[in-house]
Design an enzyme around this catalytic site. Sequence first.
Site, mmCIF file in Angstrom:
data_model
loop_
_atom_site.group_PDB
_atom_site.id
_atom_site.type_symbol
_atom_site.label_atom_id
_atom_site.label_comp_id
_atom_site.label_asym_id
_atom_site.label_seq_id
_atom_site.Cartn_x
_atom_site.Cartn_y
_atom_site.Cartn_z
ATOM 1 N N ARG A 48 0.814 -1.222 0.000
ATOM 2 C CA ARG A 48 0.000 0.000 0.000
ATOM 3 C C ARG A 48 0.849 1.274 0.000
ATOM 4 N NH1 ARG A 48 -4.555 -1.919 3.416
ATOM 5 N NH2 ARG A 48 -2.940 -2.023 4.979
ATOM 6 N N LYS B 213 3.699 -18.924 6.710
ATOM 7 C CA LYS B 213 2.904 -19.234 7.875
ATOM 8 C C LYS B 213 2.481 -17.947 8.573
ATOM 9 C CE LYS B 213 4.946 -20.030 11.724
ATOM 10 N NZ LYS B 213 5.672 -19.025 12.507
ATOM 11 N N HIS C 51 10.220 -22.365 7.289
ATOM 12 C CA HIS C 51 11.630 -22.062 7.022
ATOM 13 C C HIS C 51 12.588 -23.001 7.760
ATOM 14 C CE1 HIS C 51 11.545 -19.763 10.783
ATOM 15 N NE2 HIS C 51 12.852 -19.706 10.730
ATOM 16 N N LYS D 202 16.688 -25.080 6.696
ATOM 17 C CA LYS D 202 17.947 -25.038 7.456
ATOM 18 C C LYS D 202 18.782 -26.276 7.131
ATOM 19 C CE LYS D 202 15.912 -22.440 11.299
ATOM 20 N NZ LYS D 202 16.619 -21.204 11.602
ATOM 21 N N GLU E 24 14.072 -19.663 22.599
ATOM 22 C CA GLU E 24 14.491 -18.353 22.100
ATOM 23 C C GLU E 24 14.730 -17.438 23.283
ATOM 24 O OE1 GLU E 24 12.717 -17.198 18.065
ATOM 25 O OE2 GLU E 24 11.010 -17.836 19.252
ATOM 26 N N HIS F 115 7.164 -25.832 12.840
ATOM 27 C CA HIS F 115 8.585 -26.197 12.940
ATOM 28 C C HIS F 115 8.819 -27.465 13.785
ATOM 29 C CE1 HIS F 115 8.803 -22.283 11.285
ATOM 30 N NE2 HIS F 115 8.987 -21.586 12.377
HETATM 31 C C1 BG6 Z 1 9.089 -18.005 13.244
HETATM 32 C C2 BG6 Z 1 8.223 -17.631 14.429
HETATM 33 O O1 BG6 Z 1 8.424 -18.950 12.450
HETATM 34 O O2 BG6 Z 1 10.302 -18.556 13.700
HETATM 35 C C3 BG6 Z 1 8.974 -16.694 15.339
HETATM 36 O O3 BG6 Z 1 7.037 -17.024 13.973
HETATM 37 C C4 BG6 Z 1 10.321 -17.240 15.707
HETATM 38 O O4 BG6 Z 1 8.205 -16.432 16.514
HETATM 39 C C5 BG6 Z 1 11.084 -17.657 14.466
HETATM 40 O O5 BG6 Z 1 11.046 -16.243 16.400
HETATM 41 C C6 BG6 Z 1 12.393 -18.332 14.814
HETATM 42 O O6 BG6 Z 1 13.134 -18.589 13.651
HETATM 43 P P1 BG6 Z 1 14.687 -18.883 13.749
HETATM 44 O O7 BG6 Z 1 15.061 -19.288 12.366
HETATM 45 O O8 BG6 Z 1 15.340 -17.627 14.216
HETATM 46 O O9 BG6 Z 1 14.846 -19.986 14.737
#
Ligand code: BG6
Length: 491
Positions: A46, A153, A183, A187, A221, A245
């Site tokens: 936008r 996602k 994603h 990896k 995390e 994941h």
């Molecule tokens: C994402 C989540 O899919 O993965 C996030 O929505 C998360 O909340 C992230 O922080 C972590 O990705 P990575 O690759 O840094 O482990």
Amino acid sequence: RIAGPSGLVIFGVTGDLSRKKLMPAIYDLANRGLLPPGFSLVGFARREWEDEDFAKEVHDAVKQHSRTPFREEVWQQLAKGMRFIQGSFDDDEAFEHLRKTIQDLDAAQGTGGNFAFYLSVPPSAFPIVVQQLKKHGLADPPNGSWRRAVIEKPFGHDLASAQELNRIVHEVFPRDEVFRIDHYLGKETVQNILALRFANTMFEPIWNRSYVDHVQITMAEDIGIGGRAGYYDGIGAARDVIQNHLLQLMALTAIEEPASFHPKALVAEKLKVLSAVKLPADLGGHTVRGQYTTGWQGGEEVPGYLDEDGINPESTTDTYAAIKLEINNRRWAGVPFYLRTGKRLGRRVTEIAVVFKRAPYLPFDAYATEELGQNALVIRVQPDEGVTVRFGSKVPGTSFEVRDVTMDFQYGESFTESSPEAYERLILDVLLGDANLFPRHQEVELSWQILDPIEKYWDSHGKPAQYPAGTWGPAEADEMLARDGRSWRRP
Ligand code: BG6
């Protein structure tokens, strides 16, 4: 593996994901020589931008986040194919503009009509974007070319919403042209699970209920929810990362050997595992959700979840989740898989620990094995990528004591090749039409089917347990494992 003539359209291009991951990944691919010379990148959003503003934004993102060195000639080449379309998703004129732009790029850049549409937008916007693509003829590939949809996602928030999204997307794009991003599958260390298991002989014979005591999959995390309150609140840790994941990591750890590396063969095996998942009858005793309170991290005092900007102070959203699953098949029956994840935990680490049973008999004095734990094979997904094997060894000296030692494989020591960023690998695969690293719609639906009863249970059972930021989660999670006579690893 170099992509042929093609281009990528990103919807939601002003978002965080695009700036931090997608734009740098595209530049890195170009820099590694993996994109075709006329590759084109179209941003759709936008914001009142011209092509030059968009190019400048990409330039800044690349300078800030790309992994490979900046080379002016690569940048200049890439910049030639950059265009920006200003508009909202219901704006027919903007989609007409997009159609014309794609035609022009075919002529000017030789993209051959091959375009992928990357939906980096909230799920609520998926339907309108795919319907607009259909309405303006963008989903129909001109002769001999392809059109693909790439979907970020979260893919829905429960089984019903995921089914509905799948239905809408499949009405417009053929199933094989829909690429759902998880994603984690991009990896290196995650792909290596398949190499570790199926390119070797020594692990597979013990990879089953006769030898494995349990499996722990941890995605911890240290960050909080940052600026993502709008997305995260109401979604929570389990929907955010367990549904995708962690269940994918579990599936790759548990699958049978696929007949080939063809996407259909791999998916078939993952589906078998996901459909064999059994939830504990007592969800209260074998699942835990938590929420961080204020605490200390990296020498700094950080706010609790309810004090974060944009969070409803009454929120019961989980920032920590731990669940126990079993897999009802011959290989795994009776072996618990414990999955846990959380924000603001002790440190950032993702690992899969396969913990083995104790030796049936120890022919030593009792004191000799006091410090002997269980054998374990730990796949270190990140950040310290590698594999660790833990086993007992005699402590040097005149008495006979056995203690745990570790044998380590480190990516940095064994390989000179660097790992591409997950998004680099996945975007390249989309352009190549290689679907191996993308969950299919049935996988997504089965994963929601696993999670839905847990979310439902949590919804009707009070509030999440609390844990101070910087710790390893709520005490209830330790109690959950203690009930099974086990404990969480401290990675
Ligand atoms: C994402 C989540 O899919 O993965 C996030 O929505 C998360 O909340 C992230 O922080 C972590 O990705 P990575 O690759 O840094 O482990």
